[in-house]
Design a protein around this motif. Structure first.
Motif, PDB file in Angstrom:
ATOM      1  N   ILE A   1      -6.588   3.958  -4.944  1.00 15.76           N
ATOM      2  CA  ILE A   1      -7.628   4.354  -3.987  1.00 15.76           C
ATOM      3  C   ILE A   1      -7.349   5.796  -3.560  1.00 15.76           C
ATOM      4  CG2 ILE A   1      -8.732   3.837  -1.774  1.00 15.76           C
ATOM      5  CD1 ILE A   1      -7.614   0.931  -2.126  1.00 15.76           C
TER       6      ILE A   1
ATOM      7  N   HIS B   1     -11.374  -5.749   0.525  1.00 13.11           N
ATOM      8  CA  HIS B   1     -11.470  -5.625  -0.928  1.00 13.11           C
ATOM      9  C   HIS B   1     -10.300  -6.292  -1.638  1.00 13.11           C
ATOM     10  CE1 HIS B   1     -14.573  -2.149  -1.374  1.00 13.11           C
ATOM     11  NE2 HIS B   1     -15.013  -3.159  -0.658  1.00 13.11           N
ATOM     12  N   GLN B   2      -9.131  -6.215  -1.032  1.00 11.70           N
ATOM     13  CA  GLN B   2      -7.946  -6.818  -1.637  1.00 11.70           C
ATOM     14  C   GLN B   2      -7.856  -8.315  -1.307  1.00 11.70           C
ATOM     15  OE1 GLN B   2      -5.761  -5.244  -3.739  1.00 11.70           O
ATOM     16  NE2 GLN B   2      -7.108  -3.457  -3.627  1.00 11.70           N
TER      17      GLN B   2
ATOM     18  N   MET C   1     -12.680   6.657  -0.064  1.00 12.03           N
ATOM     19  CA  MET C   1     -12.427   6.262   1.325  1.00 12.03           C
ATOM     20  C   MET C   1     -13.666   6.477   2.180  1.00 12.03           C
ATOM     21  SD  MET C   1      -8.570   7.698   1.818  1.00 12.03           S
ATOM     22  CE  MET C   1      -7.154   6.827   1.109  1.00 12.03           C
TER      23      MET C   1
ATOM     24  N   LEU D   1      -2.627   4.245  -2.208  1.00 13.57           N
ATOM     25  CA  LEU D   1      -3.595   4.598  -1.161  1.00 13.57           C
ATOM     26  C   LEU D   1      -3.289   6.023  -0.714  1.00 13.57           C
ATOM     27  CD1 LEU D   1      -5.889   3.303   0.599  1.00 13.57           C
ATOM     28  CD2 LEU D   1      -4.120   2.823   2.298  1.00 13.57           C
TER      29      LEU D   1
ATOM     30  N   VAL E   1     -10.017  -1.844   2.988  1.00 11.81           N
ATOM     31  CA  VAL E   1      -9.048  -2.080   1.910  1.00 11.81           C
ATOM     32  C   VAL E   1      -8.614  -3.545   1.929  1.00 11.81           C
ATOM     33  CG1 VAL E   1      -6.705  -1.557   1.096  1.00 11.81           C
ATOM     34  CG2 VAL E   1      -8.233   0.307   1.784  1.00 11.81           C
TER      35      VAL E   1
ATOM     36  N   LEU F   1       0.871  -1.174   0.000  1.00 10.66           N
ATOM     37  CA  LEU F   1       0.000   0.000   0.000  1.00 10.66           C
ATOM     38  C   LEU F   1       0.909   1.226   0.000  1.00 10.66           C
ATOM     39  CD1 LEU F   1      -2.499  -1.168   2.794  1.00 10.66           C
ATOM     40  CD2 LEU F   1      -2.691  -1.527   0.321  1.00 10.66           C
TER      41      LEU F   1
ATOM     42  N   CYS G   1       0.221  -7.261   4.284  1.00 12.11           N
ATOM     43  CA  CYS G   1       0.234  -5.878   3.781  1.00 12.11           C
ATOM     44  C   CYS G   1       1.453  -5.113   4.277  1.00 12.11           C
ATOM     45  CB  CYS G   1      -1.013  -5.128   4.242  1.00 12.11           C
ATOM     46  SG  CYS G   1      -2.532  -5.748   3.526  1.00 12.11           S
TER      47      CYS G   1
ATOM     48  N   HIS H   1      -4.488  -1.129  -8.163  1.00 17.04           N
ATOM     49  CA  HIS H   1      -5.628  -0.291  -7.778  1.00 17.04           C
ATOM     50  C   HIS H   1      -5.130   1.082  -7.347  1.00 17.04           C
ATOM     51  CE1 HIS H   1      -7.274  -4.382  -7.243  1.00 17.04           C
ATOM     52  NE2 HIS H   1      -8.313  -3.822  -7.819  1.00 17.04           N
TER      53      HIS H   1
END
Ligand code: MG
Length: 236
Positions: free
Chosen positions: A136, A162-163, A141, A111, A159, A6, A170, A134
Motif C-alpha cells: 500500500i 480491506h485486510q 491512501m 504500508l 486498511v 504493517l 495488527c 500487499h
C-alpha cells in the motif's frame, strides 16, 4: 490467530536518511520554490522552509498543504520529488531482511507514505517484495476521495477493513512516533524501530523530550527489525 504486520519502509527497513531523504528534501524545496514563486523567479529558501514546516505541522504531510492551498497535483509532486538518478546506489540496509520476514509468523503488508514506483524499486533492491501480501503506497491512501496518508485513523481503519482484520491482530512497525500513536489509539500493537531515527529529524523534534525514550503507546522498541522475533511475546 496469526498477526498481520504493517511495515513502514523508509527508515524502518532501510536507511533513508543516508542519501535518499536529503535528495527528496532538495527536490521538495525546489518544487515548493516553483509553486510559491511568481512563475519566473522561484521563491526564496526562507519562504520555502516556512511553508514546508507549516504544512507538515498542520497536515502531517507537506504534500497535503500543497494540494489544499496551491492546487498541486499529488501524483506530479510525488513523481518529481522522488526522482533520483541512481536510487540503487543510495540505498543502505542491513543483511538478512528476507530471512527475518520469513521467520515472522503472519501476513505482512507494506504500508508506506512513499509513492508506488519508488517503493517498488526499493523493495526490489532489498529483495524482499515476495514477503509482502500487499503493498500500500501513498497513491492508494485515499478515503472518500481524499488523500489520507499515515497517521490518518481513517486510513488505518480502511486498511483493517480491506485486510479483514481487527486492530488487536495488527502490529505496526515504524520509525515515526506519530504513526505509532495513532495505531495504538485504534488498538493495534506497535513496534518502534530506532536505528535510523536521527536527532533533528522531524520525527524526533516533534517529541523532543521523549527523543528515544519509549513512549507509552509503543509496545516494543527495537534498534532493528531483526530484533522483532525475540520480542514477539510482547506484541501478541
Ligand atoms: Mg518511516
Amino acid at each position: 490467530m496469526a498477526p498481520v504486520w504493517l511495515f513502514d519502509l523508509d527508515n524502518t527497513l532501510h536507511n533513508a536518511s543516508h542519501a535518499i531523504f536529503p535528495a527528496i528534501m532538495a527536490n521538495m524545496n525546489a518544487y515548493i520554490a516553483r509553486v510559491l514563486g511568481d512563475g519566473t523567479t522561484p521563491a526564496g529558501i526562507d519562504a520555502v522552509n516556512a511553508a514546508r514546516t507549516l504544512y507538515w505541522k498542520r497536515y502531517g504531510a507537506t504534500l497535503l498543504g500543497l494540494v489544499k492551498h496551491h492546487g498541486v497535483d499529488a501524483g506530479h509532486f510525488l513523481a518529481e520529488t522522488h526522482e533520483m538518478d541512481d536510487l540503487a546506489s543510495m540505498i543502505r540496509h542491513e543483511k538478512g531482511l528476507g530471512e527475518l520476514l520469513r521467520r515472522l509468523p503472519g501476513r505482512k503488508v507494506l504500508l508506506t507514505n512513499a509513492p508506488h514506483r519508488y517503493s517498488t524499486m526499493v523493495l526490489r533492491h532489498l529483495g524482499i517484495q515476495r514477503h509482502f501480501a500487499h503493498h500500500i503506497a501513498v497513491e492508494s491512501m485515499r478515503v472518500h476521495g481524499q488523500l489520507r496518508p499515515k497517521p490518518s485513523k481513517l486510513l488505518l481503519r480502511k486498511v483493517m477493513r480491506h485486510q479483514r482484520v481487527t486492530a488487536r491482530r495488527c502490529i505496526l512497525v515504524e520509525d515515526t512516533l506519530a504513526n505509532l500513536r495513532t495505531a495504538h489509539a485504534l488498538g493495534m500493537r506497535t513496534a518502534w524501530v530506532t536505528q535510523y531515527v536521527k536527532v533533528g529529524d522531524a520525527v524526533a523534534t516533534a517529541h523532543p523530550a521523549k527523543r528515544l525514550t519509549r513512549p507509552g503507546w509503543v509496545d516494543v522498541k527495537v534498534q532493528s527489525v531483526r530484533h522483532l522475533p525475540a520480542r514477539l511475546a510482547r506484541l501478541r
